[in-house]
Write a protein that holds these residues in place. Structure first.
Motif, PDB file in Angstrom:
ATOM      1  N   MET A 199       0.845  -1.200   0.000  1.00 42.43           N
ATOM      2  CA  MET A 199       0.000   0.000   0.000  1.00 42.43           C
ATOM      3  C   MET A 199       0.882   1.253   0.000  1.00 42.43           C
ATOM      4  SD  MET A 199      -3.132  -1.073   0.028  1.00 42.43           S
ATOM      5  CE  MET A 199      -4.201   0.190   0.708  1.00 42.43           C
ATOM      6  N   ALA A 200       0.400   2.279  -0.659  1.00 41.47           N
ATOM      7  CA  ALA A 200       1.129   3.543  -0.714  1.00 41.47           C
ATOM      8  C   ALA A 200       0.505   4.525   0.275  1.00 41.47           C
ATOM      9  CB  ALA A 200       1.072   4.112  -2.130  1.00 41.47           C
ATOM     10  N   THR A 201       1.241   5.590   0.561  1.00 43.61           N
ATOM     11  CA  THR A 201       0.753   6.627   1.477  1.00 43.61           C
ATOM     12  C   THR A 201       0.214   7.803   0.677  1.00 43.61           C
ATOM     13  OG1 THR A 201       2.358   6.013   3.182  1.00 43.61           O
ATOM     14  CG2 THR A 201       1.400   8.212   3.321  1.00 43.61           C
ATOM     15  N   LEU A 202      -0.938   8.291   1.064  1.00 46.90           N
ATOM     16  CA  LEU A 202      -1.548   9.429   0.390  1.00 46.90           C
ATOM     17  C   LEU A 202      -0.650  10.652   0.489  1.00 46.90           C
ATOM     18  CD1 LEU A 202      -4.127  10.657  -0.966  1.00 46.90           C
ATOM     19  CD2 LEU A 202      -4.886  11.239   1.354  1.00 46.90           C
ATOM     20  N   GLN A 203      -0.400  11.286  -0.661  1.00 51.86           N
ATOM     21  CA  GLN A 203       0.411  12.493  -0.703  1.00 51.86           C
ATOM     22  C   GLN A 203      -0.483  13.707  -0.956  1.00 51.86           C
ATOM     23  OE1 GLN A 203       3.680  12.226   0.089  1.00 51.86           O
ATOM     24  NE2 GLN A 203       3.248  10.033   0.309  1.00 51.86           N
ATOM     25  N   SER A 204       0.040  14.873  -0.605  1.00 55.77           N
ATOM     26  CA  SER A 204      -0.763  16.084  -0.745  1.00 55.77           C
ATOM     27  C   SER A 204      -0.879  16.564  -2.178  1.00 55.77           C
ATOM     28  CB  SER A 204      -0.156  17.207   0.101  1.00 55.77           C
ATOM     29  OG  SER A 204       1.166  17.506  -0.338  1.00 55.77           O
ATOM     30  N   GLY A 205       0.051  16.162  -3.041  1.00 59.95           N
ATOM     31  CA  GLY A 205       0.004  16.606  -4.428  1.00 59.95           C
ATOM     32  C   GLY A 205       0.782  17.893  -4.620  1.00 59.95           C
ATOM     33  N   THR A 206       0.755  18.411  -5.832  1.00 57.78           N
ATOM     34  CA  THR A 206       1.542  19.599  -6.153  1.00 57.78           C
ATOM     35  C   THR A 206       0.685  20.765  -6.622  1.00 57.78           C
ATOM     36  OG1 THR A 206       1.860  18.750  -8.415  1.00 57.78           O
ATOM     37  CG2 THR A 206       3.564  18.224  -6.783  1.00 57.78           C
ATOM     38  N   SER A 207      -0.621  20.623  -6.557  1.00 57.67           N
ATOM     39  CA  SER A 207      -1.507  21.697  -7.011  1.00 57.67           C
ATOM     40  C   SER A 207      -2.649  21.877  -6.012  1.00 57.67           C
ATOM     41  CB  SER A 207      -2.086  21.364  -8.384  1.00 57.67           C
ATOM     42  OG  SER A 207      -3.016  20.304  -8.291  1.00 57.67           O
ATOM     43  N   PRO A 208      -3.290  23.029  -6.022  1.00 57.28           N
ATOM     44  CA  PRO A 208      -4.431  23.246  -5.118  1.00 57.28           C
ATOM     45  C   PRO A 208      -5.529  22.210  -5.312  1.00 57.28           C
ATOM     46  CG  PRO A 208      -3.704  25.335  -6.029  1.00 57.28           C
ATOM     47  CD  PRO A 208      -2.950  24.266  -6.762  1.00 57.28           C
ATOM     48  N   GLY A 209      -5.791  21.853  -6.558  1.00 54.30           N
ATOM     49  CA  GLY A 209      -6.824  20.863  -6.823  1.00 54.30           C
ATOM     50  C   GLY A 209      -6.494  19.509  -6.216  1.00 54.30           C
ATOM     51  N   GLN A 210      -5.227  19.116  -6.281  1.00 59.81           N
ATOM     52  CA  GLN A 210      -4.810  17.840  -5.701  1.00 59.81           C
ATOM     53  C   GLN A 210      -4.892  17.891  -4.175  1.00 59.81           C
ATOM     54  OE1 GLN A 210      -0.938  17.597  -7.560  1.00 59.81           O
ATOM     55  NE2 GLN A 210      -1.663  16.168  -9.123  1.00 59.81           N
ATOM     56  N   ARG A 211      -4.557  19.052  -3.615  1.00 56.21           N
ATOM     57  CA  ARG A 211      -4.657  19.200  -2.166  1.00 56.21           C
ATOM     58  C   ARG A 211      -6.104  19.068  -1.707  1.00 56.21           C
ATOM     59  NH1 ARG A 211      -0.715  24.324  -2.352  1.00 56.21           N
ATOM     60  NH2 ARG A 211       1.286  23.278  -2.001  1.00 56.21           N
ATOM     61  N   VAL A 212      -6.998  19.687  -2.457  1.00 53.98           N
ATOM     62  CA  VAL A 212      -8.421  19.601  -2.104  1.00 53.98           C
ATOM     63  C   VAL A 212      -8.883  18.152  -2.133  1.00 53.98           C
ATOM     64  CG1 VAL A 212     -10.757  20.148  -2.891  1.00 53.98           C
ATOM     65  CG2 VAL A 212      -9.033  21.953  -2.788  1.00 53.98           C
ATOM     66  N   LYS A 213      -8.505  17.416  -3.170  1.00 52.85           N
ATOM     67  CA  LYS A 213      -8.905  16.012  -3.277  1.00 52.85           C
ATOM     68  C   LYS A 213      -8.333  15.179  -2.132  1.00 52.85           C
ATOM     69  CE  LYS A 213      -9.571  15.773  -8.294  1.00 52.85           C
ATOM     70  NZ  LYS A 213      -9.102  15.166  -9.566  1.00 52.85           N
ATOM     71  N   ALA A 214      -7.056  15.411  -1.825  1.00 50.26           N
ATOM     72  CA  ALA A 214      -6.416  14.649  -0.747  1.00 50.26           C
ATOM     73  C   ALA A 214      -7.077  14.966   0.594  1.00 50.26           C
ATOM     74  CB  ALA A 214      -4.929  14.976  -0.685  1.00 50.26           C
ATOM     75  N   GLY A 215      -7.323  16.238   0.840  1.00 48.70           N
ATOM     76  CA  GLY A 215      -7.960  16.624   2.100  1.00 48.70           C
ATOM     77  C   GLY A 215      -9.378  16.102   2.216  1.00 48.70           C
ATOM     78  N   ASP A 216     -10.122  16.159   1.127  1.00 47.43           N
ATOM     79  CA  ASP A 216     -11.492  15.628   1.135  1.00 47.43           C
ATOM     80  C   ASP A 216     -11.483  14.142   1.486  1.00 47.43           C
ATOM     81  OD1 ASP A 216     -12.608  18.043   0.455  1.00 47.43           O
ATOM     82  OD2 ASP A 216     -12.866  17.573  -1.671  1.00 47.43           O
ATOM     83  N   LEU A 217     -10.524  13.414   0.906  1.00 50.10           N
ATOM     84  CA  LEU A 217     -10.449  11.980   1.152  1.00 50.10           C
ATOM     85  C   LEU A 217     -10.134  11.686   2.618  1.00 50.10           C
ATOM     86  CD1 LEU A 217     -10.440   9.074   0.138  1.00 50.10           C
ATOM     87  CD2 LEU A 217      -8.024   9.362  -0.495  1.00 50.10           C
TER      88      LEU A 217
END
Length: 218
Positions: free
Chosen positions: A1-19
């Motif tokens: 299993m991998a660890t959820l990362q925050s991403g490199t863009s605001p949109g990716q951050r929103v998706k990660a935080g929502d999850l």
């Protein structure tokens, strides 16, 4: 299993935080509830700012599209007016002679606003032409030019609003990253203190599928 990362863009951050926050609803977060609540607060700020930035960008892009469409219509009206003047006896190479020192090709090479202002002048003069077709073309040309000028007016303000919204959103990024990382650390620490499976419940995700390798001859 991998660890959820925050991403490199605001949109990716929103998706990660929502999850993460969605998973937190069904996870035993009591040991880290303060961290979850803190992250949720800054995440709501980011979501709101991201929506505002997207709205501002969309408004600016839509206005630019309107200007482009108005410019196309303006260019077409120049050709129609020139054609009407030639049909009424004006020189083919200088259809605006007597009305402007500029040719249709000169107008085409001008910046949009300058072209529109010059076209308004030409159309106003041509409105007095005895030929009905010229008058009609002049009226259409003036309307097209005025439509472009009207579309240009709000663009500067929309550009400023776009920049301000993006800057406001991006200013939240560092605080969001700090809260996201702090929540990760808190979840790992809670596991050490007995909250087994908490980190996995919040942050573990399926890794990218591995490509199957084949041996030669298979």
């Amino acid at each position: 299993m991998a660890t959820l990362q925050s991403g490199t863009s605001p949109g990716q951050r929103v998706k990660a935080g929502d999850l993460v926050l969605d998973r937190a609803k069904g996870a035993p977060i009591t040991p880290i509830k303060k961290r979850v609540d803190g992250f949720a607060k800054v995440h709501r700020e980011l979501v709101k700012a991201q929506a505002a930035a997207q709205k501002a960008v969309a408004a600016h892009v839509a206005q630019e599209r309107k200007i482009g469409e108005a410019d196309d219509a303006q260019d077409a009206s120049v050709g129609e007016l020139a054609g009407a003047l030639v049909g009424a006896g004006a020189p083919r190479l200088k259809p605006f002679q007597g009305y402007s020192e500029h040719s249709p090709s000169d107008l085409a090479g001008m910046p949009q606003q300058k072209q529109a202002r010059e076209l308004v002048k030409i159309a106003s003069k041509c409105a007095k032409h005895p030929d009905a077709r010229v008058k009609k073309a002049a009226s259409a040309a003036r309307a097209a030019a005025e439509k472009l000028l009207a579309a240009e007016k709000p663009l500067a303000a929309l550009a400023r609003e776009r920049s301000a919204a993006i800057a406001a959103r991006d200013a939240i990024g560092p605080r969001w990253e700090k809260a996201f990382s702090a929540l990760k650390r808190a979840a790992k620490s809670a596991e050490d203190d007995g909250a087994t499976g908490l980190f996995a419940a919040l942050f573990e995700v399926e890794g990218p599928a591995r490509k199957k390798t084949t041996k030669k001859g298979e």
